[in-house]
Design a protein around this motif. Structure first.
Motif, PDB file in Angstrom:
ATOM      1  N   LEU A 187     -44.704 -21.057  19.028  1.00 25.53           N
ATOM      2  CA  LEU A 187     -43.759 -20.497  19.990  1.00 25.53           C
ATOM      3  C   LEU A 187     -42.514 -19.957  19.290  1.00 25.53           C
ATOM      4  O   LEU A 187     -42.025 -18.875  19.617  1.00 25.53           O
ATOM      5  CB  LEU A 187     -43.370 -21.556  21.024  1.00 25.53           C
ATOM      6  N   ALA A 188     -42.020 -20.699  18.302  1.00 20.94           N
ATOM      7  CA  ALA A 188     -40.840 -20.258  17.558  1.00 20.94           C
ATOM      8  C   ALA A 188     -41.130 -18.966  16.798  1.00 20.94           C
ATOM      9  O   ALA A 188     -40.278 -18.069  16.730  1.00 20.94           O
ATOM     10  CB  ALA A 188     -40.377 -21.353  16.603  1.00 20.94           C
ATOM     11  N   MET A 220     -40.296 -13.097  16.609  1.00 25.29           N
ATOM     12  CA  MET A 220     -40.816 -11.725  16.626  1.00 25.29           C
ATOM     13  C   MET A 220     -40.186 -10.934  17.775  1.00 25.29           C
ATOM     14  O   MET A 220     -39.730  -9.797  17.589  1.00 25.29           O
ATOM     15  CB  MET A 220     -42.346 -11.735  16.748  1.00 25.29           C
ATOM     16  N   VAL A 221     -40.147 -11.534  18.971  1.00 25.61           N
ATOM     17  CA  VAL A 221     -39.566 -10.854  20.136  1.00 25.61           C
ATOM     18  C   VAL A 221     -38.094 -10.544  19.897  1.00 25.61           C
ATOM     19  O   VAL A 221     -37.626  -9.428  20.181  1.00 25.61           O
ATOM     20  CB  VAL A 221     -39.746 -11.707  21.413  1.00 25.61           C
ATOM     21  N   MET A 222     -37.347 -11.490  19.361  1.00 22.74           N
ATOM     22  CA  MET A 222     -35.918 -11.270  19.116  1.00 22.74           C
ATOM     23  C   MET A 222     -35.705 -10.156  18.099  1.00 22.74           C
ATOM     24  O   MET A 222     -34.799  -9.326  18.262  1.00 22.74           O
ATOM     25  CB  MET A 222     -35.252 -12.568  18.636  1.00 22.74           C
ATOM     26  N   ALA A 264     -54.628 -50.781  20.813  1.00 24.78           N
ATOM     27  CA  ALA A 264     -53.377 -50.374  20.164  1.00 24.78           C
ATOM     28  C   ALA A 264     -53.639 -49.233  19.185  1.00 24.78           C
ATOM     29  O   ALA A 264     -52.872 -48.271  19.111  1.00 24.78           O
ATOM     30  CB  ALA A 264     -52.738 -51.560  19.455  1.00 24.78           C
ATOM     31  N   SER A 265     -54.739 -49.318  18.441  1.00 22.51           N
ATOM     32  CA  SER A 265     -55.090 -48.278  17.481  1.00 22.51           C
ATOM     33  C   SER A 265     -55.390 -46.957  18.186  1.00 22.51           C
ATOM     34  O   SER A 265     -54.940 -45.890  17.750  1.00 22.51           O
ATOM     35  CB  SER A 265     -56.300 -48.726  16.659  1.00 22.51           C
ATOM     36  N   VAL A 266     -56.142 -47.011  19.272  1.00 21.17           N
ATOM     37  CA  VAL A 266     -56.465 -45.801  20.030  1.00 21.17           C
ATOM     38  C   VAL A 266     -55.192 -45.183  20.599  1.00 21.17           C
ATOM     39  O   VAL A 266     -55.002 -43.966  20.543  1.00 21.17           O
ATOM     40  CB  VAL A 266     -57.476 -46.111  21.154  1.00 21.17           C
ATOM     41  N   LEU A 267     -54.303 -46.017  21.141  1.00 22.08           N
ATOM     42  CA  LEU A 267     -53.055 -45.496  21.696  1.00 22.08           C
ATOM     43  C   LEU A 267     -52.199 -44.833  20.621  1.00 22.08           C
ATOM     44  O   LEU A 267     -51.639 -43.754  20.833  1.00 22.08           O
ATOM     45  CB  LEU A 267     -52.266 -46.612  22.385  1.00 22.08           C
ATOM     46  N   ARG A 268     -52.100 -45.486  19.447  1.00 23.09           N
ATOM     47  CA  ARG A 268     -51.339 -44.883  18.343  1.00 23.09           C
ATOM     48  C   ARG A 268     -51.940 -43.543  17.942  1.00 23.09           C
ATOM     49  O   ARG A 268     -51.232 -42.563  17.725  1.00 23.09           O
ATOM     50  CB  ARG A 268     -51.318 -45.823  17.133  1.00 23.09           C
ATOM     51  N   GLY A 269     -53.259 -43.486  17.836  1.00 21.44           N
ATOM     52  CA  GLY A 269     -53.928 -42.246  17.460  1.00 21.44           C
ATOM     53  C   GLY A 269     -53.722 -41.150  18.479  1.00 21.44           C
ATOM     54  O   GLY A 269     -53.486 -39.990  18.123  1.00 21.44           O
ATOM     55  N   THR A 270     -53.809 -41.497  19.757  1.00 22.56           N
ATOM     56  CA  THR A 270     -53.614 -40.511  20.816  1.00 22.56           C
ATOM     57  C   THR A 270     -52.197 -39.965  20.797  1.00 22.56           C
ATOM     58  O   THR A 270     -51.981 -38.748  20.906  1.00 22.56           O
ATOM     59  CB  THR A 270     -53.916 -41.142  22.198  1.00 22.56           C
ATOM     60  N   VAL A 271     -51.218 -40.844  20.638  1.00 17.19           N
ATOM     61  CA  VAL A 271     -49.819 -40.403  20.585  1.00 17.19           C
ATOM     62  C   VAL A 271     -49.604 -39.515  19.361  1.00 17.19           C
ATOM     63  O   VAL A 271     -48.953 -38.468  19.447  1.00 17.19           O
ATOM     64  CB  VAL A 271     -48.862 -41.622  20.570  1.00 17.19           C
ATOM     65  N   GLN A 272     -50.172 -39.891  18.217  1.00 17.56           N
ATOM     66  CA  GLN A 272     -50.024 -39.095  16.987  1.00 17.56           C
ATOM     67  C   GLN A 272     -50.670 -37.719  17.154  1.00 17.56           C
ATOM     68  O   GLN A 272     -50.090 -36.702  16.778  1.00 17.56           O
ATOM     69  CB  GLN A 272     -50.651 -39.834  15.797  1.00 17.56           C
ATOM     70  N   ASP A 273     -51.872 -37.675  17.733  1.00 17.82           N
ATOM     71  CA  ASP A 273     -52.547 -36.387  17.964  1.00 17.82           C
ATOM     72  C   ASP A 273     -51.732 -35.502  18.890  1.00 17.82           C
ATOM     73  O   ASP A 273     -51.598 -34.295  18.663  1.00 17.82           O
ATOM     74  CB  ASP A 273     -53.941 -36.602  18.564  1.00 17.82           C
ATOM     75  N   THR A 274     -51.195 -36.104  19.956  1.00 18.96           N
ATOM     76  CA  THR A 274     -50.375 -35.341  20.903  1.00 18.96           C
ATOM     77  C   THR A 274     -49.122 -34.812  20.218  1.00 18.96           C
ATOM     78  O   THR A 274     -48.734 -33.653  20.413  1.00 18.96           O
ATOM     79  CB  THR A 274     -50.006 -36.218  22.112  1.00 18.96           C
ATOM     80  N   GLU A 275     -48.491 -35.647  19.414  1.00 21.74           N
ATOM     81  CA  GLU A 275     -47.297 -35.223  18.686  1.00 21.74           C
ATOM     82  C   GLU A 275     -47.624 -34.054  17.753  1.00 21.74           C
ATOM     83  O   GLU A 275     -46.888 -33.061  17.711  1.00 21.74           O
ATOM     84  CB  GLU A 275     -46.750 -36.402  17.877  1.00 21.74           C
ATOM     85  N   ASN A 276     -48.737 -34.153  17.024  1.00 26.65           N
ATOM     86  CA  ASN A 276     -49.132 -33.068  16.114  1.00 26.65           C
ATOM     87  C   ASN A 276     -49.410 -31.776  16.877  1.00 26.65           C
ATOM     88  O   ASN A 276     -49.013 -30.693  16.448  1.00 26.65           O
ATOM     89  CB  ASN A 276     -50.365 -33.472  15.299  1.00 26.65           C
ATOM     90  N   ARG A 277     -50.099 -31.882  18.011  1.00 25.56           N
ATOM     91  CA  ARG A 277     -50.417 -30.708  18.815  1.00 25.56           C
ATOM     92  C   ARG A 277     -49.142 -30.047  19.332  1.00 25.56           C
ATOM     93  O   ARG A 277     -48.987 -28.823  19.275  1.00 25.56           O
ATOM     94  CB  ARG A 277     -51.314 -31.106  19.991  1.00 25.56           C
ATOM     95  N   ILE A 278     -48.209 -30.849  19.822  1.00 20.27           N
ATOM     96  CA  ILE A 278     -46.942 -30.305  20.330  1.00 20.27           C
ATOM     97  C   ILE A 278     -46.166 -29.632  19.206  1.00 20.27           C
ATOM     98  O   ILE A 278     -45.612 -28.545  19.390  1.00 20.27           O
ATOM     99  CB  ILE A 278     -46.107 -31.406  21.016  1.00 20.27           C
ATOM    100  N   CYS A 279     -46.143 -30.239  18.031  1.00 23.89           N
ATOM    101  CA  CYS A 279     -45.430 -29.640  16.891  1.00 23.89           C
ATOM    102  C   CYS A 279     -46.037 -28.295  16.509  1.00 23.89           C
ATOM    103  O   CYS A 279     -45.311 -27.331  16.239  1.00 23.89           O
ATOM    104  CB  CYS A 279     -45.443 -30.587  15.696  1.00 23.89           C
ATOM    105  N   ARG A 280     -47.374 -28.203  16.477  1.00 27.38           N
ATOM    106  CA  ARG A 280     -48.027 -26.932  16.156  1.00 27.38           C
ATOM    107  C   ARG A 280     -47.702 -25.872  17.201  1.00 27.38           C
ATOM    108  O   ARG A 280     -47.404 -24.713  16.877  1.00 27.38           O
ATOM    109  CB  ARG A 280     -49.540 -27.119  16.046  1.00 27.38           C
ATOM    110  N   LEU A 281     -47.746 -26.263  18.488  1.00 25.24           N
ATOM    111  CA  LEU A 281     -47.447 -25.310  19.551  1.00 25.24           C
ATOM    112  C   LEU A 281     -45.988 -24.849  19.517  1.00 25.24           C
ATOM    113  O   LEU A 281     -45.693 -23.670  19.732  1.00 25.24           O
ATOM    114  CB  LEU A 281     -47.784 -25.914  20.915  1.00 25.24           C
ATOM    115  N   LEU A 282     -45.078 -25.772  19.224  1.00 25.47           N
ATOM    116  CA  LEU A 282     -43.664 -25.388  19.118  1.00 25.47           C
ATOM    117  C   LEU A 282     -43.439 -24.445  17.947  1.00 25.47           C
ATOM    118  O   LEU A 282     -42.643 -23.495  18.038  1.00 25.47           O
ATOM    119  CB  LEU A 282     -42.777 -26.629  18.980  1.00 25.47           C
ATOM    120  N   PHE A 283     -44.138 -24.661  16.847  1.00 26.24           N
ATOM    121  CA  PHE A 283     -44.021 -23.761  15.690  1.00 26.24           C
ATOM    122  C   PHE A 283     -44.505 -22.364  16.066  1.00 26.24           C
ATOM    123  O   PHE A 283     -43.840 -21.363  15.794  1.00 26.24           O
ATOM    124  CB  PHE A 283     -44.826 -24.313  14.502  1.00 26.24           C
TER     125      PHE A 283
END
Length: 148
Positions: free
Chosen positions: A95-96, A101-103, A74-93
């Protein structure tokens, strides 16, 4: 089902009284249960059966699935989901920032009327909905050149 005489009152319990019930098990099941009860640190078969019944009832009702996973998993799964969420948030930032800049570069380089901009936004919203966000530059160029 007939209830028998109360056997004991659980210490610290508001007045919950244990009830004796008959249980019929195969000898092989008893052997497995005795080994598992020892591993689980249960003092008696009764304690083991009570814990097992509560565990299985929770499992069947599915109220809290994490209670039935090993804590390490359960701890590993929570950590993996949290890491994935953080990575996606950084990538979305990132991208924005790039999209902003393009706009700004496009807005500085061309003059477009407010009506044309509103019309383009409406068409883009519909296109994103229709394609579930799968937009390519090739499709946009094709549309701008008069294609479908």
């Amino acid at each position: 089902m007939r209830r028998k005489q109360p056997v004991s009152v659980e210490p610290g319990s508001p007045t919950e009284i244990k009830t004796r019930i008959p249980v019929w098990l195969y000898p092989s099941t008893l052997e497995v249960m005795d080994r598992a009860a020892e591993t689980a640190g249960c003092k008696s078969r009764s304690e083991y059966l009570e814990k097992a019944a509560l565990f299985y009832a929770g499992y069947v009702s599915g109220q809290d699935a994490t209670a039935y996973l090993p804590p390490a998993l359960a701890s590993v799964l929570r950590g993996t989901v949290q890491d994935t969420e953080n990575r996606i948030c950084r990538l979305l930032f990132k991208l924005a920032v790039e999209l902003d800049m393009v706009m700004n570069v496009l807005a500085a380089g061309m003059e477009i009327s407010d009506d044309a901009l509103r019309s383009l936004r409406g068409r883009c919203v519909q296109n994103v909905k229709k394609t579930s966000g799968s937009i390519t530059l090739d499709k946009a160029v094709e549309y701008q050149r008069g294609g479908a």
